[in-house]
Structure formats: structure tokens, C-alpha cells
Scaffold this motif. Structure first.
Motif, PDB file in Angstrom:
ATOM      1  N   THR A 175      31.813  30.445  31.604  1.00 30.72           N
ATOM      2  CA  THR A 175      32.002  29.334  31.970  1.00 30.72           C
ATOM      3  C   THR A 175      32.570  29.332  33.596  1.00 30.72           C
ATOM      4  O   THR A 175      33.177  30.295  33.744  1.00 30.72           O
ATOM      5  N   PRO A 176      32.323  28.408  34.571  1.00 25.35           N
ATOM      6  CA  PRO A 176      32.598  28.428  35.887  1.00 25.35           C
ATOM      7  C   PRO A 176      34.121  28.302  35.824  1.00 25.35           C
ATOM      8  O   PRO A 176      34.559  28.902  36.881  1.00 25.35           O
ATOM      9  N   THR A 177      34.880  27.891  35.091  1.00 27.93           N
ATOM     10  CA  THR A 177      36.383  27.919  35.216  1.00 27.93           C
ATOM     11  C   THR A 177      36.993  28.932  34.401  1.00 27.93           C
ATOM     12  O   THR A 177      38.230  28.850  34.408  1.00 27.93           O
ATOM     13  N   ALA A 178      36.486  29.605  33.382  1.00 28.23           N
ATOM     14  CA  ALA A 178      37.130  30.587  32.607  1.00 28.23           C
ATOM     15  C   ALA A 178      37.690  31.624  33.255  1.00 28.23           C
ATOM     16  O   ALA A 178      36.999  32.377  34.293  1.00 28.23           O
ATOM     17  N   THR A 179      39.049  32.126  33.185  1.00 25.09           N
ATOM     18  CA  THR A 179      39.687  32.938  33.920  1.00 25.09           C
ATOM     19  C   THR A 179      40.411  33.929  32.646  1.00 25.09           C
ATOM     20  O   THR A 179      40.853  33.695  31.985  1.00 25.09           O
ATOM     21  N   SER A 180      40.295  35.316  33.326  1.00 19.91           N
ATOM     22  CA  SER A 180      41.043  36.273  32.468  1.00 19.91           C
ATOM     23  C   SER A 180      41.757  37.133  33.220  1.00 19.91           C
ATOM     24  O   SER A 180      41.293  37.693  34.155  1.00 19.91           O
ATOM     25  N   LEU A 181      42.884  37.432  32.837  1.00 18.71           N
ATOM     26  CA  LEU A 181      43.993  38.435  33.488  1.00 18.71           C
ATOM     27  C   LEU A 181      43.921  39.799  32.639  1.00 18.71           C
ATOM     28  O   LEU A 181      44.373  39.586  31.628  1.00 18.71           O
ATOM     29  N   TYR A 182      43.746  40.760  33.416  1.00 14.55           N
ATOM     30  CA  TYR A 182      43.812  42.188  32.771  1.00 14.55           C
ATOM     31  C   TYR A 182      44.836  43.094  33.445  1.00 14.55           C
ATOM     32  O   TYR A 182      45.063  42.952  34.612  1.00 14.55           O
ATOM     33  N   VAL A 183      45.833  43.356  32.421  1.00 11.32           N
ATOM     34  CA  VAL A 183      46.804  44.263  33.246  1.00 11.32           C
ATOM     35  C   VAL A 183      46.824  45.452  32.585  1.00 11.32           C
ATOM     36  O   VAL A 183      46.827  45.693  31.500  1.00 11.32           O
ATOM     37  N   TYR A 184      47.142  46.513  33.238  1.00 11.89           N
ATOM     38  CA  TYR A 184      47.024  47.937  33.225  1.00 11.89           C
ATOM     39  C   TYR A 184      48.180  48.702  33.169  1.00 11.89           C
ATOM     40  O   TYR A 184      48.763  48.543  34.291  1.00 11.89           O
ATOM     41  N   ALA A 185      48.664  49.531  32.273  1.00 12.69           N
ATOM     42  CA  ALA A 185      49.808  50.292  32.826  1.00 12.69           C
ATOM     43  C   ALA A 185      49.581  51.643  32.038  1.00 12.69           C
ATOM     44  O   ALA A 185      49.224  51.838  30.909  1.00 12.69           O
ATOM     45  N   ARG A 186      49.742  52.699  32.463  1.00 14.73           N
ATOM     46  CA  ARG A 186      49.823  54.265  32.224  1.00 14.73           C
ATOM     47  C   ARG A 186      50.562  55.092  33.302  1.00 14.73           C
ATOM     48  O   ARG A 186      51.825  54.854  33.429  1.00 14.73           O
ATOM     49  N   GLU A 187      50.049  55.959  33.989  1.00 19.74           N
ATOM     50  CA  GLU A 187      50.508  56.693  35.142  1.00 19.74           C
ATOM     51  C   GLU A 187      50.719  55.601  36.225  1.00 19.74           C
ATOM     52  O   GLU A 187      51.745  55.745  37.053  1.00 19.74           O
ATOM     53  N   THR A 188      49.820  54.799  36.410  1.00 26.32           N
ATOM     54  CA  THR A 188      49.711  53.845  37.467  1.00 26.32           C
ATOM     55  C   THR A 188      49.892  52.455  36.619  1.00 26.32           C
ATOM     56  O   THR A 188      49.727  52.086  35.644  1.00 26.32           O
ATOM     57  N   VAL A 189      50.039  51.125  37.419  1.00 26.22           N
ATOM     58  CA  VAL A 189      49.880  49.874  37.006  1.00 26.22           C
ATOM     59  C   VAL A 189      48.794  49.085  37.844  1.00 26.22           C
ATOM     60  O   VAL A 189      48.800  49.623  39.097  1.00 26.22           O
ATOM     61  N   GLY A 190      48.309  48.261  37.284  1.00 29.41           N
ATOM     62  CA  GLY A 190      47.436  47.578  38.205  1.00 29.41           C
ATOM     63  C   GLY A 190      46.812  46.181  37.275  1.00 29.41           C
ATOM     64  O   GLY A 190      47.271  45.929  36.200  1.00 29.41           O
ATOM     65  N   TYR A 191      46.334  45.169  38.095  1.00 29.56           N
ATOM     66  CA  TYR A 191      45.721  44.134  37.450  1.00 29.56           C
ATOM     67  C   TYR A 191      44.590  43.481  38.147  1.00 29.56           C
ATOM     68  O   TYR A 191      44.088  44.233  39.193  1.00 29.56           O
ATOM     69  N   ALA A 192      43.632  42.698  37.090  1.00 25.80           N
ATOM     70  CA  ALA A 192      42.170  42.597  37.579  1.00 25.80           C
ATOM     71  C   ALA A 192      42.162  40.959  37.232  1.00 25.80           C
ATOM     72  O   ALA A 192      42.673  40.712  36.062  1.00 25.80           O
ATOM     73  N   LEU A 193      41.596  40.297  37.906  1.00 23.17           N
ATOM     74  CA  LEU A 193      41.256  38.769  37.439  1.00 23.17           C
ATOM     75  C   LEU A 193      39.817  38.458  37.333  1.00 23.17           C
ATOM     76  O   LEU A 193      39.132  38.876  38.493  1.00 23.17           O
ATOM     77  N   SER A 194      39.329  38.130  36.350  1.00 27.51           N
ATOM     78  CA  SER A 194      37.996  37.828  36.242  1.00 27.51           C
ATOM     79  C   SER A 194      37.691  36.009  36.003  1.00 27.51           C
ATOM     80  O   SER A 194      38.792  35.570  35.444  1.00 27.51           O
ATOM     81  N   ILE A 195      36.929  35.531  36.654  1.00 25.43           N
ATOM     82  CA  ILE A 195      36.719  34.132  37.140  1.00 25.43           C
ATOM     83  C   ILE A 195      35.220  33.986  36.730  1.00 25.43           C
ATOM     84  O   ILE A 195      34.218  34.379  37.365  1.00 25.43           O
ATOM     85  N   GLY A 196      34.930  33.184  35.936  1.00 26.68           N
ATOM     86  CA  GLY A 196      33.712  32.524  35.463  1.00 26.68           C
ATOM     87  C   GLY A 196      32.710  33.545  35.278  1.00 26.68           C
ATOM     88  O   GLY A 196      31.438  33.695  35.901  1.00 26.68           O
ATOM     89  N   GLY A 197      33.155  34.693  34.511  1.00 30.49           N
ATOM     90  CA  GLY A 197      32.040  35.625  34.252  1.00 30.49           C
ATOM     91  C   GLY A 197      31.756  36.763  35.471  1.00 30.49           C
ATOM     92  O   GLY A 197      30.991  37.458  35.339  1.00 30.49           O
ATOM     93  N   ARG A 198      32.802  36.950  36.281  1.00 28.80           N
ATOM     94  CA  ARG A 198      32.587  37.995  37.333  1.00 28.80           C
ATOM     95  C   ARG A 198      34.212  38.380  37.624  1.00 28.80           C
ATOM     96  O   ARG A 198      35.198  37.655  37.830  1.00 28.80           O
ATOM     97  N   VAL A 199      34.344  39.584  37.798  1.00 24.91           N
ATOM     98  CA  VAL A 199      35.388  40.508  37.978  1.00 24.91           C
ATOM     99  C   VAL A 199      35.774  39.960  39.452  1.00 24.91           C
ATOM    100  O   VAL A 199      34.851  40.473  40.291  1.00 24.91           O
ATOM    101  N   HIS A 200      36.737  39.395  39.984  1.00 22.60           N
ATOM    102  CA  HIS A 200      37.268  39.312  41.519  1.00 22.60           C
ATOM    103  C   HIS A 200      37.542  40.350  42.028  1.00 22.60           C
ATOM    104  O   HIS A 200      38.656  41.250  41.756  1.00 22.60           O
TER     105      HIS A 200
END
Length: 409
Positions: A219-244
């Protein structure tokens, strides 16, 4: 773009920016309906996608002709008036995609079918040494691996890695590997002769959750936060069915403030929660030897599961720091969905209760569940696989044409 960064081979046009999004074009939507719900009839595809039956018929015909769909006449509705309702499904057996996850220490090479299922995966040490030689070693490994698949036709190559990536050219700068403007995409395109896409590994993992995970919301307003951790750390944000994916590359959370005397007291998140930090602390406390085959993060995990209180304390401390950091990110971005992945979370599930407790204590917003990645310890290979699959899912007919052009080049 300077000439230094231009690929110098005849297949440079085969480097394609990754498509980490839910397909919105007609062909991609029809293929997606068949992938997620097939075998499925044309009128059901129209209902699912909102496309007209005429558009669905045109797209199904094109997808059948390209070879990515097939009809299931054996499942046709008997006695139907007019044209039989012959369902269609993804024609997955003849094809595969190749994914390559370049880690700081280990590289995974994975074969994935068009349904997103892992067919096989191998791991090898990430090539070290001079950049050009390391890239050639990587390309040779991928080419040898692909040569094993005599009964399936490869369609696309996806690469996922840490570092800073120019997704339009497939160039990678990775400080931990000593690579600067490394032409990963062009080298693989030249070696294998297929379209190649290169993406940030955390973006790729978020894309796997979006396209292959059990929950999908576009949906146009749906957001998802993905947080990663192993040897490095990182994050990604998905907005409306698309990874930003910013043009300048993903942001970093490596230097977020994090305090832990047990884990080195560096004051920074990545150097506090990384496997290296936990292993260093375990060696210092003599939980594992200073060197040798048992002096690994796996050795620390085994010690914890065998009741070593020091090992449990270290892993619990990492879980606390991770939970607080996830809370900080959640409070800043306030996503609709919150997902964590990477072996810092998944290899020690016993620690998730501590992650959740620290998260709940630190966050100032309303309570929110943390969802662990659907892919468990396979998240790196799922990410690499979806970088290859994304281009096919977005434009399956065009992807088949690209693969055919590459094969005839």
C-alpha cells in the motif's frame, strides 16, 4: 561519470540497476499473481491484480510465449461454457538465477528458481589480496559453479555486498576488503555473459522480505524497517512496496552510540555488537582460546549453550545493545513493520527475549512487535537471490529477451 568508472568490455550494457520492489507493470503483476497463487485462471488473475481481462489475456499470452509461464490443461474446469478456463503457473523447472553474497570473510554463491526457492548454495572464502585478482577469482568461482547446471538455463546474476555501491554501473567500494571502485558488475557480466545487478546487502535482505517473505504489503503508505547485524550492522527502509535506495548509497548506523564495557566500550554500535567484538571479549575472558579451531563465534555460542555463564553474559549483553539500538531506529522512523535479521539475531534465538525487553524499555512510542526475518540464517543467500530475481519479477518478458541477447552475443 568519469571514464575511469566506465566498464571497459563489450557486455557493459548488461549491468542493470536492481529492482527491489513489488512489480507494478502489467506483465510483472500477472507473473506475480501466478508466482504467488498459481496454478491460477485468467479471470482470477484479473480479480487479484485489478487489471482488465483483456489486459490479462495479452500478458498471459506474452508470458507463455517467452517461456516463463505454462498452461495446466489438466486442471481446466470441465464443462465450462466458451473458452476453457485453463490455469497457468510459473514454468520454473527450466531456469535459475545466480546470486552472490560477498561478505567480509565468506562469499556465498546460490542458485535460485523463479519461485524464489533456493536450489543449492556453496560457501567459499571471500578472495583477499589485490583488487583485480580478487575480482577475477570471484568471477571464476561463479562461472565454475554455473557450469554445473546443465539442465537449467541461467537468466540473471545478482550480487549483494556491504560497502558503497553504484547500482547503475555495478561498481563497489568496500573498505574492509580494500576495494575502491571495484567493477564487480562488469567483471561478472564479462565472465558469465548474463545481466548482472549489484545491490547493498541490507537493501537486498529487505527486498527478500518484501518479495519472498510471508508478509507482503505494498500500500502507498506502508513502511517496513529492516535492521541487520552480524560482522557489520545496517538498516533498510521499504516504503509502499519498494526498498528505499538513495542514489548516493545507503546510510550507515555503524557509528550509532552504544555503551558496553563488556564488549569493548568503543562507544559505537558496529564495533560493540559485531561477531568480532563478542569473540574478542570471549577471548579476553578465556571463554574460548586465543586462537585455534574453537576460537570462533561458533565456539562462544556452543559455550553458552553448554551453560558457560560468561558466554551467556556476553551474548545477553549484545542482545541488550541490539534491542536498545533497534528501539532508537524505530523511534526515529516509526515504521508499520519492524524486522531484524543477521546472525547476531538468528544464531542465538535464546537472546531474542533480551532484545525485546531492551527494545520495550528503551522505546518511547507505543508497544510494537519485533519480527525476526523469515529466512533465519539463510538471509544472505535470500538477499543475493532476490537481487537477481527482482529484474525478472519487474519485467519478465524483457528479462527473457535480455537473457536471449546475452546468450547470442
Amino acid at each position: 561519470m568519469t571514464s575511469r568508472r566506465q566498464p571497459q568490455n563489450r557486455r557493459h550494457h548488461q549491468v542493470v540497476a536492481p529492482s527491489l520492489r513489488v512489480p507494478d507493470a502489467a506483465a510483472g503483476s500477472v507473473f506475480g499473481a501466478a508466482r504467488l497463487r498459481g496454478p491460477i485462471a485468467r479471470d482470477s488473475i484479473a480479480n487479484v491484480t485489478g487489471l482488465s481481462i483483456a489486459t490479462v489475456n495479452r500478458q498471459v499470452t506474452a508470458l507463455l510465449e517467452s517461456g516463463v509461464l505454462r498452461e495446466r490443461a489438466d486442471l481446466a474446469v470441465s464443462g465450462a461454457i466458451g473458452r476453457p478456463r485453463v490455469p497457468v503457473e510459473v514454468n520454473h523447472e527450466p531456469y535459475l538465477t545466480l546470486g552472490v553474497h560477498i561478505g567480509a570473510r565468506t562469499t556465498s554463491i546460490v542458485a535460485t528458481d523463479l519461485l524464489g526457492r533456493t536450489l543449492d548454495v556453496v560457501e567459499t572464502a571471500t578472495p583477499q589480496g589485490p583488487q583485480r585478482a580478487a575480482l577475477q577469482t570471484l568471477a571464476d568461482s561463479a562461472r565454475r559453479y554455473l557450469s554445473r547446471w546443465h539442465r537449467r538455463k541461467a537468466l540473471w546474476v545478482g550480487v549483494a555486498s556491504g560497502g558503497v555501491i553504484d547500482t547503475s554501473t555495478g561498481y563497489l567500494s568496500h573498505s574492509r576488503l580494500g576495494w575502491t571502485d571495484a567493477p564487480v558488475g562488469p567483471v561478472l557480466a564479462e565472465a558469465i555473459g548474463l545481466p548482472v545487478s549489484v545491490a547493498s546487502h541490507v537493501d537486498a535482505m529487505a527486498g527478500a522480505e518484501l518479495l519472498l517473505g510471508v508478509r507482503r504489503s505494498n500500500t502507498p503508505t506502508a513502511t517496513s524497517l529492516y535492521v541487520y547485524a552480524r560482522e557489520t550492522v545496517g538498516y533498510a527502509l521499504s516504503i509502499g512496496g519498494r526498498v528505499h535506495s538513495p542514489a548516493s548509497g545507503p546510510g550507515t548506523i555503524a557509528a550509532l552510540p552504544a555503551q558496553s564495557e563488556l564488549l569493548g566500550n568503543s562507544g559505537r554500535l558496529e564495533s560493540t555488537v559485531s561477531d568480532e567484538a563478542v569473540l574478542g571479549a570471549a577471548r579476553k575472558r578465556r571463554i574460548v582460546p586465543a586462537d585455534g579451531p574453537s576460537s570462533t563465534i561458533g565456539g562462544v555460542l556452543r559455550a553458552a549453550r553448554q551453560g558457560n555463564e560468561g558466554a551467556v553474559e556476553l551474548l545477553s549483553e549484545r542482545a541488550r545493545v541490539l534491542g536498545e539500538s533497534v528501539a532508537m531506529l524505530r523511534d526515529m522512523l516509526n515504521p508499520d513493520d519492524l524486522v531484524v535479521g543477521g546472525q547476531a539475531f538468528t544464531e542465538y534465538p535464546e537472546g531474542m527475549e533480551r532484545v525485546e525487553a531492551a527494545f520495550a524499555e528503551r522505546s518511547v512510542l507505543a508497544p510494537r512487535d519485533i519480527r525476526v526475518t523469515a529466512f533465519g540464517n539463510r538471509v544472505q543467500e535470500a538477499g543475493a537471490g532476490v537481487v537477481a530475481l527482482g529484474g525478472i519479477y519487474a519485467d519478465p518478458v524483457g528479462a527473457m529477451r535480455r537473457a536471449q541477447r546475452a546468450e547470442s552475443a
